[in-house]
Write a protein that holds these residues in place. Structure first.
Motif, PDB file in Angstrom:
ATOM      1  N   GLN A 105       0.887  -1.358   0.002  1.00 28.10           N
ATOM      2  CA  GLN A 105       0.081  -0.111   0.112  1.00 28.10           C
ATOM      3  C   GLN A 105       0.971   1.371   0.034  1.00 28.10           C
ATOM      4  OE1 GLN A 105      -3.050   0.326  -0.573  1.00 28.10           O
ATOM      5  NE2 GLN A 105      -3.138   2.444  -0.386  1.00 28.10           N
ATOM      6  N   GLN A 106       1.942   1.367   0.665  1.00 22.70           N
ATOM      7  CA  GLN A 106       2.777   2.556   0.783  1.00 22.70           C
ATOM      8  C   GLN A 106       3.649   2.726  -0.466  1.00 22.70           C
ATOM      9  OE1 GLN A 106       5.564   2.696   4.347  1.00 22.70           O
ATOM     10  NE2 GLN A 106       3.923   1.122   5.351  1.00 22.70           N
ATOM     11  N   LEU A 107       4.001   1.631  -1.207  1.00 18.59           N
ATOM     12  CA  LEU A 107       4.576   1.682  -2.327  1.00 18.59           C
ATOM     13  C   LEU A 107       3.311   2.175  -3.588  1.00 18.59           C
ATOM     14  CD1 LEU A 107       6.723  -1.468  -2.243  1.00 18.59           C
ATOM     15  CD2 LEU A 107       7.542   0.811  -2.465  1.00 18.59           C
ATOM     16  N   LEU A 108       2.383   1.706  -3.570  1.00 14.55           N
ATOM     17  CA  LEU A 108       1.343   2.281  -4.432  1.00 14.55           C
ATOM     18  C   LEU A 108       1.208   3.784  -4.293  1.00 14.55           C
ATOM     19  CD1 LEU A 108      -0.912   1.535  -6.427  1.00 14.55           C
ATOM     20  CD2 LEU A 108      -2.288   0.946  -4.688  1.00 14.55           C
ATOM     21  N   GLN A 109       0.927   4.133  -3.033  1.00 10.77           N
ATOM     22  CA  GLN A 109       0.658   5.457  -2.611  1.00 10.77           C
ATOM     23  C   GLN A 109       1.845   6.393  -3.444  1.00 10.77           C
ATOM     24  OE1 GLN A 109       0.200   5.937   1.396  1.00 10.77           O
ATOM     25  NE2 GLN A 109      -1.957   5.078   1.287  1.00 10.77           N
ATOM     26  N   LEU A 157      10.107   5.702 -11.611  1.00 14.04           N
ATOM     27  CA  LEU A 157       9.858   4.961 -10.544  1.00 14.04           C
ATOM     28  C   LEU A 157      10.950   4.253  -9.749  1.00 14.04           C
ATOM     29  CD1 LEU A 157       7.095   3.774  -9.219  1.00 14.04           C
ATOM     30  CD2 LEU A 157       7.615   1.758 -10.235  1.00 14.04           C
ATOM     31  N   GLN A 158      11.734   3.733 -10.553  1.00 14.22           N
ATOM     32  CA  GLN A 158      12.822   2.989  -9.842  1.00 14.22           C
ATOM     33  C   GLN A 158      14.069   4.193  -9.172  1.00 14.22           C
ATOM     34  OE1 GLN A 158      14.893   1.456 -13.458  1.00 14.22           O
ATOM     35  NE2 GLN A 158      13.741  -0.617 -13.010  1.00 14.22           N
ATOM     36  N   MET A 159      13.812   5.316  -9.446  1.00 11.13           N
ATOM     37  CA  MET A 159      14.748   6.406  -8.799  1.00 11.13           C
ATOM     38  C   MET A 159      13.937   6.704  -7.535  1.00 11.13           C
ATOM     39  SD  MET A 159      16.241   9.009 -11.785  1.00 11.13           S
ATOM     40  CE  MET A 159      14.884   9.148 -12.660  1.00 11.13           C
ATOM     41  N   LEU A 160      12.748   6.730  -7.682  1.00 16.03           N
ATOM     42  CA  LEU A 160      11.596   6.964  -6.455  1.00 16.03           C
ATOM     43  C   LEU A 160      11.900   5.928  -5.370  1.00 16.03           C
ATOM     44  CD1 LEU A 160       9.369   8.654  -5.224  1.00 16.03           C
ATOM     45  CD2 LEU A 160       7.663   7.170  -6.234  1.00 16.03           C
ATOM     46  N   TYR A 161      11.856   4.663  -5.840  1.00 16.68           N
ATOM     47  CA  TYR A 161      11.822   3.480  -5.005  1.00 16.68           C
ATOM     48  C   TYR A 161      13.496   3.380  -4.333  1.00 16.68           C
ATOM     49  CZ  TYR A 161       7.129   2.125  -6.037  1.00 16.68           C
ATOM     50  OH  TYR A 161       5.863   1.902  -6.161  1.00 16.68           O
ATOM     51  N   PHE A 162      14.369   3.955  -5.028  1.00 18.81           N
ATOM     52  CA  PHE A 162      15.736   3.611  -4.745  1.00 18.81           C
ATOM     53  C   PHE A 162      15.982   3.666  -2.908  1.00 18.81           C
ATOM     54  CE2 PHE A 162      20.180   4.744  -3.969  1.00 18.81           C
ATOM     55  CZ  PHE A 162      20.917   3.882  -4.235  1.00 18.81           C
ATOM     56  N   ASP A 163      15.517   4.760  -2.420  1.00 16.09           N
ATOM     57  CA  ASP A 163      15.687   4.812  -1.103  1.00 16.09           C
ATOM     58  C   ASP A 163      14.387   5.312  -0.160  1.00 16.09           C
ATOM     59  OD1 ASP A 163      15.306   7.269  -1.910  1.00 16.09           O
ATOM     60  OD2 ASP A 163      16.756   8.497  -1.120  1.00 16.09           O
ATOM     61  N   HIS A 164      13.278   4.499  -0.852  1.00 12.86           N
ATOM     62  CA  HIS A 164      11.885   4.508  -0.308  1.00 12.86           C
ATOM     63  C   HIS A 164      12.028   3.846   0.983  1.00 12.86           C
ATOM     64  CE1 HIS A 164       7.711   3.971   0.218  1.00 12.86           C
ATOM     65  NE2 HIS A 164       7.554   4.772  -0.895  1.00 12.86           N
ATOM     66  N   PRO A 165      11.381   4.443   2.091  1.00 12.59           N
ATOM     67  CA  PRO A 165      11.323   4.066   3.202  1.00 12.59           C
ATOM     68  C   PRO A 165      10.754   2.351   3.590  1.00 12.59           C
ATOM     69  CG  PRO A 165      10.405   6.190   3.400  1.00 12.59           C
ATOM     70  CD  PRO A 165      10.675   5.848   2.006  1.00 12.59           C
ATOM     71  N   VAL A 166       9.979   2.197   2.713  1.00 12.15           N
ATOM     72  CA  VAL A 166       9.686   0.633   2.591  1.00 12.15           C
ATOM     73  C   VAL A 166      10.884  -0.363   2.417  1.00 12.15           C
ATOM     74  CG1 VAL A 166       8.491  -1.015   1.166  1.00 12.15           C
ATOM     75  CG2 VAL A 166       7.230   0.896   2.074  1.00 12.15           C
ATOM     76  N   ASN A 167      11.577   0.339   1.229  1.00 13.48           N
ATOM     77  CA  ASN A 167      12.893  -0.652   1.068  1.00 13.48           C
ATOM     78  C   ASN A 167      14.002  -0.341   1.947  1.00 13.48           C
ATOM     79  OD1 ASN A 167      11.718  -1.716  -1.332  1.00 13.48           O
ATOM     80  ND2 ASN A 167      12.223   0.275  -2.712  1.00 13.48           N
ATOM     81  N   GLY A 209      16.814  -7.954   5.808  1.00 17.49           N
ATOM     82  CA  GLY A 209      17.341  -9.003   5.223  1.00 17.49           C
ATOM     83  C   GLY A 209      16.567  -9.053   3.890  1.00 17.49           C
ATOM     84  N   LEU A 210      15.630  -8.268   3.431  1.00 15.73           N
ATOM     85  CA  LEU A 210      14.883  -8.670   2.371  1.00 15.73           C
ATOM     86  C   LEU A 210      15.309  -7.798   0.980  1.00 15.73           C
ATOM     87  CD1 LEU A 210      11.420  -8.800   3.675  1.00 15.73           C
ATOM     88  CD2 LEU A 210      12.778 -10.756   3.303  1.00 15.73           C
ATOM     89  N   VAL A 211      15.243  -7.962  -0.100  1.00 20.11           N
ATOM     90  CA  VAL A 211      15.657  -7.232  -1.168  1.00 20.11           C
ATOM     91  C   VAL A 211      14.478  -6.235  -1.359  1.00 20.11           C
ATOM     92  CG1 VAL A 211      17.271  -9.158  -2.375  1.00 20.11           C
ATOM     93  CG2 VAL A 211      14.766  -8.689  -3.161  1.00 20.11           C
ATOM     94  N   ALA A 212      15.097  -5.107  -2.166  1.00 20.68           N
ATOM     95  CA  ALA A 212      14.251  -3.977  -2.329  1.00 20.68           C
ATOM     96  C   ALA A 212      13.115  -4.413  -3.514  1.00 20.68           C
ATOM     97  CB  ALA A 212      14.954  -2.993  -2.843  1.00 20.68           C
TER      98      ALA A 212
END
Length: 314
Positions: free
Chosen positions: A129-133, A197-207, A214-217
């Protein structure tokens, strides 16, 4: 419980050609009752070239079990419809292309880039949900809109003619992203959106939280589908057992044989109902259909053909 004369899909239960002969020798030792059942069946072998279907054989086979109403579509275009049918989700409107996007991880690899599908990422609902928002905010001013659909997939809406030629994530994860990441003009807007999107998710709090666990982004989206619901309808959903898939993907054939023993235990109660068994690998399907007992077979027993088909992958 499984109904009589139904079908069971055994994913990655058909070894690839280089290993087929050696593993065939091991079957009677590790799964004798399953071999006995095979011997009572008629078999067929079917090839699904991946550059034509743009998906793995089990996906192409499942799609072919449905009703096609589009002569031009490839198997991959119906994958979103297949997933919706498996998850018993409604589809509307019937004549508009149905698209989903899958949450994936894409990482540099020796041969270009590798994809890890959502099924291997252990994504929870809160993170999805956080990534979708965040992605929905990025959609503003683009031809794309994203809506929640499941924990691992979101529905994609677009007002452009996005070509329905994206390969399945299952196929891409077993090959290489570069082989399926088309660079044509029709996908330019999507490629630009995914890059942002990949740039946005690079340092996203979820990741950041995932990496601390220990999980991949989750760092990208992979589209699937593009076919309208009116163009394909499924008839039924086979029982799907993926017991052997993990070992096959790792190419750990010792583990594969061990898991085959566990699979045999699972199957034994089900085989009493004489189901058709469907064995798959990357690009082949072998179907084993129980034969109807005839009194004259005791005098003229038929020779099982499944061993020849097991070996005849070319």
């Amino acid at each position: 419980m499984i109904a009589a004369n139904s079908c069971i899909l055994l994913t990655d239960s058909l070894p690839p050609a280089p290993m087929a002969a050696e593993l065939l020798k091991q079957l009677p030792k590790h799964a004798p009752q399953l071999v006995q059942y095979f011997d009572q069946c008629q078999s067929t072998i079917q090839s699904f070239p991946i550059h034509q279907s743009r998906c793995v054989a089990e996906e192409a086979w499942q799609i072919e079990q449905g009703q096609w109403h589009s002569a031009k579509a490839k198997h991959n275009a119906a994958l979103a419809l297949l997933l919706a049918q498996q998850q018993q989700k409604p589809l509307a409107p019937a004549h508009e292309p149905f698209w989903l996007v899958e949450l994936v991880h894409i990482a540099p690899a020796r041969d270009g880039a590798a994809l890890i599908p959502a099924s291997d990422l252990h994504i929870d609902q809160a993170h999805s949900q956080q990534l979708l928002q965040s992605a929905q905010t990025l959609c503003e001013g683009t031809p794309f809109q994203l809506q929640p659909w499941s924990t691992t997939h979101w529905q994609l809406h677009t007002n452009i003619d996005l070509p329905a030629h994206f390969a399945s994530s299952a196929l891409v994860s077993r090959t290489a992203v570069n082989a399926w990441w088309d660079q044509d003009h029709a996908t330019r807007d999507w490629r630009r959106f995914v890059n942002e999107l990949q740039m946005l998710y690079f340092d996203h709090p979820v990741n950041q939280q995932r990496q601390s666990q220990g999980l991949v982004a989750v760092n990208s989206l992979w589209p699937l589908g593009g076919l309208a619901p009116s163009a394909w309808q499924a008839d039924s959903v086979p029982l799907r057992l993926a017991t052997l898939s993990d070992a096959a993907l790792r190419q750990d054939w010792g583990l594969w044989l061990h898991q085959l023993q566990e699979l045999e235990k699972t199957l034994m109660p089900l085989l009493a109902h004489s189901p058709t068994l469907v064995l798959s690998n990357l690009d082949h399907i072998m179907t084993l259909t129980p034969t109807t007992p005839r009194f004259w077979r005791r005098f003229f027993p038929s020779t099982p053909t499944w061993r020849n088909h097991w070996l005849a992958q070319s």
